[in-house]
Design a protein around this motif. Structure first.
Motif, PDB file in Angstrom:
ATOM      1  N   TYR A 320      38.165  42.081  43.524  1.00  0.00           N
ATOM      2  CA  TYR A 320      38.768  42.000  42.096  1.00  0.00           C
ATOM      3  C   TYR A 320      39.731  43.160  41.795  1.00  0.00           C
ATOM      4  O   TYR A 320      41.037  42.975  41.091  1.00  0.00           O
ATOM      5  CB  TYR A 320      37.497  42.021  41.065  1.00  0.00           C
ATOM      6  CG  TYR A 320      38.033  41.948  39.695  1.00  0.00           C
ATOM      7  CD1 TYR A 320      37.998  40.750  39.298  1.00  0.00           C
ATOM      8  CD2 TYR A 320      38.274  43.159  38.902  1.00  0.00           C
ATOM      9  CE1 TYR A 320      38.302  40.594  37.769  1.00  0.00           C
ATOM     10  CE2 TYR A 320      38.427  43.195  37.499  1.00  0.00           C
ATOM     11  CZ  TYR A 320      38.519  41.697  37.190  1.00  0.00           C
ATOM     12  OH  TYR A 320      38.917  41.587  35.714  1.00  0.00           O
ATOM     13  N   THR A 324      43.669  42.316  40.542  1.00  0.00           N
ATOM     14  CA  THR A 324      44.228  42.515  39.369  1.00  0.00           C
ATOM     15  C   THR A 324      45.180  43.536  39.169  1.00  0.00           C
ATOM     16  O   THR A 324      46.102  43.462  38.420  1.00  0.00           O
ATOM     17  CB  THR A 324      42.960  42.723  38.261  1.00  0.00           C
ATOM     18  OG1 THR A 324      42.218  44.077  38.916  1.00  0.00           O
ATOM     19  CG2 THR A 324      41.772  41.791  37.831  1.00  0.00           C
ATOM     20  N   LYS A 327      48.193  41.995  41.442  1.00  0.00           N
ATOM     21  CA  LYS A 327      48.583  40.569  41.083  1.00  0.00           C
ATOM     22  C   LYS A 327      48.459  39.350  42.389  1.00  0.00           C
ATOM     23  O   LYS A 327      49.331  38.696  42.509  1.00  0.00           O
ATOM     24  CB  LYS A 327      49.916  40.352  40.509  1.00  0.00           C
ATOM     25  CG  LYS A 327      50.278  41.402  39.442  1.00  0.00           C
ATOM     26  CD  LYS A 327      49.272  41.233  38.162  1.00  0.00           C
ATOM     27  CE  LYS A 327      49.524  42.231  36.976  1.00  0.00           C
ATOM     28  NZ  LYS A 327      48.551  42.092  36.017  1.00  0.00           N
ATOM     29  N   ARG A 329      46.613  36.879  43.787  1.00  0.00           N
ATOM     30  CA  ARG A 329      45.737  35.701  43.240  1.00  0.00           C
ATOM     31  C   ARG A 329      44.710  35.219  44.359  1.00  0.00           C
ATOM     32  O   ARG A 329      43.372  35.094  43.979  1.00  0.00           O
ATOM     33  CB  ARG A 329      46.715  34.431  43.032  1.00  0.00           C
ATOM     34  CG  ARG A 329      45.598  33.335  42.391  1.00  0.00           C
ATOM     35  CD  ARG A 329      45.199  33.323  41.251  1.00  0.00           C
ATOM     36  NE  ARG A 329      44.263  32.272  40.800  1.00  0.00           N
ATOM     37  CZ  ARG A 329      43.335  32.429  39.774  1.00  0.00           C
ATOM     38  NH1 ARG A 329      43.296  33.557  39.122  1.00  0.00           N
ATOM     39  NH2 ARG A 329      42.627  31.315  39.339  1.00  0.00           N
ATOM     40  N   LEU A 332      41.845  37.644  44.011  1.00  0.00           N
ATOM     41  CA  LEU A 332      41.128  37.522  42.884  1.00  0.00           C
ATOM     42  C   LEU A 332      40.353  36.437  43.099  1.00  0.00           C
ATOM     43  O   LEU A 332      38.918  36.539  42.671  1.00  0.00           O
ATOM     44  CB  LEU A 332      42.095  37.341  41.770  1.00  0.00           C
ATOM     45  CG  LEU A 332      41.528  37.439  40.562  1.00  0.00           C
ATOM     46  CD1 LEU A 332      41.104  38.899  40.123  1.00  0.00           C
ATOM     47  CD2 LEU A 332      42.439  36.954  39.291  1.00  0.00           C
ATOM     48  N   GLU A 363      28.590  42.983  34.719  1.00  0.00           N
ATOM     49  CA  GLU A 363      29.992  43.535  35.085  1.00  0.00           C
ATOM     50  C   GLU A 363      30.460  42.336  36.146  1.00  0.00           C
ATOM     51  O   GLU A 363      31.577  41.885  35.900  1.00  0.00           O
ATOM     52  CB  GLU A 363      30.160  44.999  35.793  1.00  0.00           C
ATOM     53  CG  GLU A 363      31.366  45.211  36.250  1.00  0.00           C
ATOM     54  CD  GLU A 363      31.537  46.747  36.699  1.00  0.00           C
ATOM     55  OE1 GLU A 363      32.395  47.093  37.141  1.00  0.00           O
ATOM     56  OE2 GLU A 363      30.467  47.198  36.690  1.00  0.00           O
ATOM     57  N   VAL A 366      31.387  39.097  34.352  1.00  0.00           N
ATOM     58  CA  VAL A 366      32.656  39.171  33.442  1.00  0.00           C
ATOM     59  C   VAL A 366      33.778  38.950  34.600  1.00  0.00           C
ATOM     60  O   VAL A 366      34.574  38.285  34.193  1.00  0.00           O
ATOM     61  CB  VAL A 366      32.642  40.522  32.822  1.00  0.00           C
ATOM     62  CG1 VAL A 366      34.108  40.664  32.346  1.00  0.00           C
ATOM     63  CG2 VAL A 366      31.709  40.685  31.711  1.00  0.00           C
ATOM     64  N   TYR A 367      33.789  39.704  35.593  1.00  0.00           N
ATOM     65  CA  TYR A 367      34.853  39.599  36.689  1.00  0.00           C
ATOM     66  C   TYR A 367      35.147  38.510  37.166  1.00  0.00           C
ATOM     67  O   TYR A 367      36.026  37.907  37.361  1.00  0.00           O
ATOM     68  CB  TYR A 367      34.508  40.545  37.897  1.00  0.00           C
ATOM     69  CG  TYR A 367      34.620  41.971  37.720  1.00  0.00           C
ATOM     70  CD1 TYR A 367      35.474  42.397  36.491  1.00  0.00           C
ATOM     71  CD2 TYR A 367      34.329  42.895  38.532  1.00  0.00           C
ATOM     72  CE1 TYR A 367      35.259  43.794  36.205  1.00  0.00           C
ATOM     73  CE2 TYR A 367      34.377  44.333  38.187  1.00  0.00           C
ATOM     74  CZ  TYR A 367      34.869  44.743  37.081  1.00  0.00           C
ATOM     75  OH  TYR A 367      34.987  46.146  36.790  1.00  0.00           O
ATOM     76  N   GLY A 369      34.125  35.474  35.697  1.00  0.00           N
ATOM     77  CA  GLY A 369      34.842  34.635  34.712  1.00  0.00           C
ATOM     78  C   GLY A 369      36.352  34.909  34.661  1.00  0.00           C
ATOM     79  O   GLY A 369      37.147  33.968  34.236  1.00  0.00           O
ATOM     80  N   THR A 370      36.753  36.062  34.790  1.00  0.00           N
ATOM     81  CA  THR A 370      38.262  36.366  34.781  1.00  0.00           C
ATOM     82  C   THR A 370      39.034  35.651  35.957  1.00  0.00           C
ATOM     83  O   THR A 370      40.094  35.488  35.748  1.00  0.00           O
ATOM     84  CB  THR A 370      38.231  38.015  34.691  1.00  0.00           C
ATOM     85  OG1 THR A 370      37.827  38.647  33.544  1.00  0.00           O
ATOM     86  CG2 THR A 370      39.824  38.433  34.601  1.00  0.00           C
ATOM     87  N   ALA A 371      38.105  35.861  37.025  1.00  0.00           N
ATOM     88  CA  ALA A 371      39.016  35.388  38.347  1.00  0.00           C
ATOM     89  C   ALA A 371      39.071  34.185  38.385  1.00  0.00           C
ATOM     90  O   ALA A 371      39.838  33.529  39.164  1.00  0.00           O
ATOM     91  CB  ALA A 371      38.210  35.730  39.678  1.00  0.00           C
ATOM     92  N   GLN A 372      38.085  33.216  37.599  1.00  0.00           N
ATOM     93  CA  GLN A 372      38.120  31.664  37.672  1.00  0.00           C
ATOM     94  C   GLN A 372      39.475  31.000  36.863  1.00  0.00           C
ATOM     95  O   GLN A 372      39.965  31.758  36.061  1.00  0.00           O
ATOM     96  CB  GLN A 372      36.915  31.235  37.214  1.00  0.00           C
ATOM     97  CG  GLN A 372      35.635  31.333  38.081  1.00  0.00           C
ATOM     98  CD  GLN A 372      34.421  31.015  37.708  1.00  0.00           C
ATOM     99  OE1 GLN A 372      34.087  30.922  36.660  1.00  0.00           O
ATOM    100  NE2 GLN A 372      33.549  30.621  38.839  1.00  0.00           N
TER     101      GLN A 372
END
Length: 372
Positions: A320, A324, A327, A329, A332, A363, A366-367, A369-372
């Protein structure tokens, strides 16, 4: 002497008796007959034989203190007999005293008896085992570390077999590492053990070699020899036969790769961070390999669960962070699997739960959810 022959016969009966009551009765009768010999026949040879047999019987009855007294009386006649059989009984009495003093925690006396055995036998196996037993007493119980190291070294030089030598190298390493804080000499002992005994089929030796390999890698790291530590962890993982050794070595490898990554990072403007990124990827991939080695997770030994738990969380965090911060992908996306598995296993009760772990689960989600 009829009483002596009776004492021996009763002792033999006790050895073959099937139930405890019959065994104890035979031991009691053997002791009684031996005591009768002591009472009636004061010749040196009879006293040696009777006291030795009395020691055997008392030991059989669980009376170690009385057995020690009897054996000590038998050896008190040393030098007073020309009979080879009695000389052998005196030697055997010393051997049994060594074991009894050890079990009764009279370690200084045990050391004296082991020294006697060493000085009075040509049997390499017996000498090697006696040196090793002496070393354990000096090391673990008397804190006479220099003498213990010498005894371990003597046990190796006697060439009493692979097990005694491997144990002696292993215990030498532990003594230097844990009690003398001499990391260099500990490393030498572990290196020799791994180099000379990795091919031994004995399971106990393999376990010592595996642990020594991990300790060796850790010592390399402490001594600032990171690349040697990495090479050692890879070597351990590749030849290890036990799942526990493979998993711990692989986990160590993930940690070592991360240390390499940290050494390559700089926040100075214009620094090329590609080496740091590559090393971080390597660390994350190594942590993920712990998951592969742990399959099926449901059957994993409980003692190995913490390795898998931390490895999944660390792999997810690393992927992750790369994804992030730089950049990427692909990285991620790679973070999703370990973080989801971490959260699922906590939810299923496979991983230990605590406020800190639950915070890590939140945590992780949350990560994800951000990665998807």
């Amino acid at each position: 002497n009829a009483y002596y022959q009776t004492a021996v016969c009763y002792y033999q009966q006790a050895q073959s008796a099937g139930d405890l009551e019959a065994k104890n009765l035979a031991f009691q009768n053997s002791a009684g007959s031996a005591e009768k010999v002591v009472e009636l026949d004061h010749s040196v040879d009879s006293m040696i034989s009777a006291h030795y047999t009395l020691g055997l019987a008392k030991f059989g009855l669980g009376d170690n203190e009385a057995a020690i007294v009897a054996y000590a009386k038998a050896i008190s006649y040393e030098g007073q007999t020309e009979d080879d059989a009695r000389k052998d009984l005196i030697f055997q009495a010393h051997s049994r005293l060594a074991e009894l003093y050890n079990s009764e925690e009279v370690y200084s006396r045990a050391v004296q008896e082991y020294q006697y055995i060493i000085e009075n036998t040509d049997d390499a196996n017996l000498r090697g085992n006696s040196y090793f037993a002496m070393a354990i007493a000096l090391d673990d119980h008397l804190s006479q570390y220099d003498d213990a190291l010498l005894a371990y070294q003597n046990a190796i030089q006697v060439k009493a077999g692979a097990i005694v030598s491997a144990q002696s190298y292993y215990r030498t390493g532990l003594l230097y590492q844990q009690k003398l804080n001499d990391q260099e000499n500990a490393l030498i002992a572990y290196e020799t053990l791994v180099k000379d005994y990795s091919g031994e089929p004995d399971k106990n030796i393999q376990e010592m070699v595996g642990d020594a390999s991990l300790r060796k890698s850790d010592l390399y790291q402490r001594l600032g020899r990171l690349e040697d530590a990495i090479a050692g962890a890879i070597e351990t993982r590749d030849w290890a036969q036990l799942q526990s050794q493979k998993i711990s070595a692989q986990y160590s490898l993930g940690s070592l790769y991360f240390d390499r990554a940290k050494s390559l990072y700089s926040d100075e403007a214009g620094t090329d961070l590609q080496y740091y990124i590559d090393a971080s990827r390597e660390s994350a991939a190594a942590y993920m390999e712990v998951y592969q080695l742990s399959s099926p997770v449901e059957n994993l030994d409980k003692g190995l669960i913490p390795f898998l738990q931390n490895a999944l969380f660390q792999a997810g965090q690393l992927y992750y962070s790369i994804g992030t911060s730089f950049k990427y992908r692909e990285e991620l996306q790679k973070a999703i699997e370990p973080l989801q598995l971490f959260a699922e296993y906590v939810d299923q009760g496979l991983f230990a739960s605590s406020p800190e772990v639950l915070e890590s689960v939140e945590e992780s989600l949350v990560y994800v959810g951000t990665a998807q």
